[in-house]
Design a protein around this motif. Structure first.
Motif, PDB file in Angstrom:
ATOM      1  N   PHE A  43      43.819 -44.697  -3.216  1.00 29.60           N
ATOM      2  CA  PHE A  43      42.730 -45.564  -4.181  1.00 29.60           C
ATOM      3  C   PHE A  43      43.846 -45.873  -5.672  1.00 29.60           C
ATOM      4  O   PHE A  43      45.110 -44.705  -5.533  1.00 29.60           O
ATOM      5  CB  PHE A  43      41.492 -44.825  -4.731  1.00 29.60           C
ATOM      6  N   SER A  49      35.424 -46.035  -8.365  1.00 28.38           N
ATOM      7  CA  SER A  49      35.453 -44.623  -7.520  1.00 28.38           C
ATOM      8  C   SER A  49      33.907 -44.319  -6.532  1.00 28.38           C
ATOM      9  O   SER A  49      33.033 -44.758  -6.705  1.00 28.38           O
ATOM     10  CB  SER A  49      34.898 -43.979  -8.635  1.00 28.38           C
ATOM     11  N   GLY A  83      40.956 -37.277  -7.527  1.00 26.94           N
ATOM     12  CA  GLY A  83      39.466 -38.555  -7.609  1.00 26.94           C
ATOM     13  C   GLY A  83      38.247 -37.563  -7.758  1.00 26.94           C
ATOM     14  O   GLY A  83      37.010 -38.312  -7.702  1.00 26.94           O
ATOM     15  N   ALA A  86      34.893 -39.226 -10.066  1.00 27.70           N
ATOM     16  CA  ALA A  86      33.676 -40.122  -9.326  1.00 27.70           C
ATOM     17  C   ALA A  86      32.353 -39.321  -8.589  1.00 27.70           C
ATOM     18  O   ALA A  86      31.660 -39.767  -8.298  1.00 27.70           O
ATOM     19  CB  ALA A  86      34.806 -40.291  -6.776  1.00 27.70           C
ATOM     20  N   ARG A  93      38.303 -46.224 -11.049  1.00 29.47           N
ATOM     21  CA  ARG A  93      39.118 -45.446 -11.581  1.00 29.47           C
ATOM     22  C   ARG A  93      40.145 -45.624 -12.623  1.00 29.47           C
ATOM     23  O   ARG A  93      41.032 -46.814 -12.759  1.00 29.47           O
ATOM     24  CB  ARG A  93      39.954 -45.068  -9.784  1.00 29.47           C
ATOM     25  N   LYS A 110      30.361 -39.576  -3.185  1.00 35.53           N
ATOM     26  CA  LYS A 110      29.658 -39.212  -4.205  1.00 35.53           C
ATOM     27  C   LYS A 110      28.012 -39.273  -3.718  1.00 35.53           C
ATOM     28  O   LYS A 110      27.532 -38.349  -4.183  1.00 35.53           O
ATOM     29  CB  LYS A 110      29.506 -40.139  -5.179  1.00 35.53           C
TER      30      LYS A 110
END
Length: 139
Positions: A43, A49, A83, A86, A93, A110
């Motif tokens: 990413f 995110s 990450g 997220a 991000r 998520k």
């Protein structure tokens, strides 16, 4: 890599270490296995995110653009996570992550994570306690 191997990796990550084995198994089932080639972006800074990545194999570099220069923040080894914020918020991000070699990872969305946590409030409490500990050490 078998499901038991994935569970061992998840269990080794401090954020997930206090989760009960049956809940951890559900998290593994809710995850998607993805592969990134060397140089490929997991990413980029500014992206919306929506997932975290658990590195099963390979390494990745976390970097950030500062004054037009790419600044390396950290190299994440196998069994690391990138990450993870997220999973808790929807902010863009703050960093970019690039595969250093072929990376096999579990992608935890998520939505899947939050759905699982809504069913397991005790687990969520343990994860929040772990996050609180990590934040207190950082300040």
């Amino acid at each position: 890599m078998t499901l038991n191997d994935e569970l061992a990796v998840l269990r080794s990550i401090p954020l997930f270490s206090a989760i009960k084995p049956e809940t951890l198994r559900l998290l593994a089932f809710a995850s998607t296995r993805v592969i990134f080639q060397s140089g490929q972006s997991l990413f980029s800074e500014g992206d919306q995110s929506s997932s975290a990545y658990i590195l099963l194999s390979g390494a990745a570099t976390i970097h950030q653009e500062i004054d037009g220069q790419k600044r390396v923040i950290e190299v994440v080894a196998p069994h690391g996570i990138v990450g993870q914020t997220a999973l808790f918020c929807s902010k863009p991000r703050q960093v970019s992550v690039t595969a250093n070699s072929t990376v096999e990872a579990l992608m935890i969305s998520k939505d899947s994570f939050q759905e699982l946590m809504s069913c397991c409030p005790n687990t969520l409490s343990k994860i929040l306690s772990e996050l609180g500990e990590r934040l207190s050490l950082a300040s």
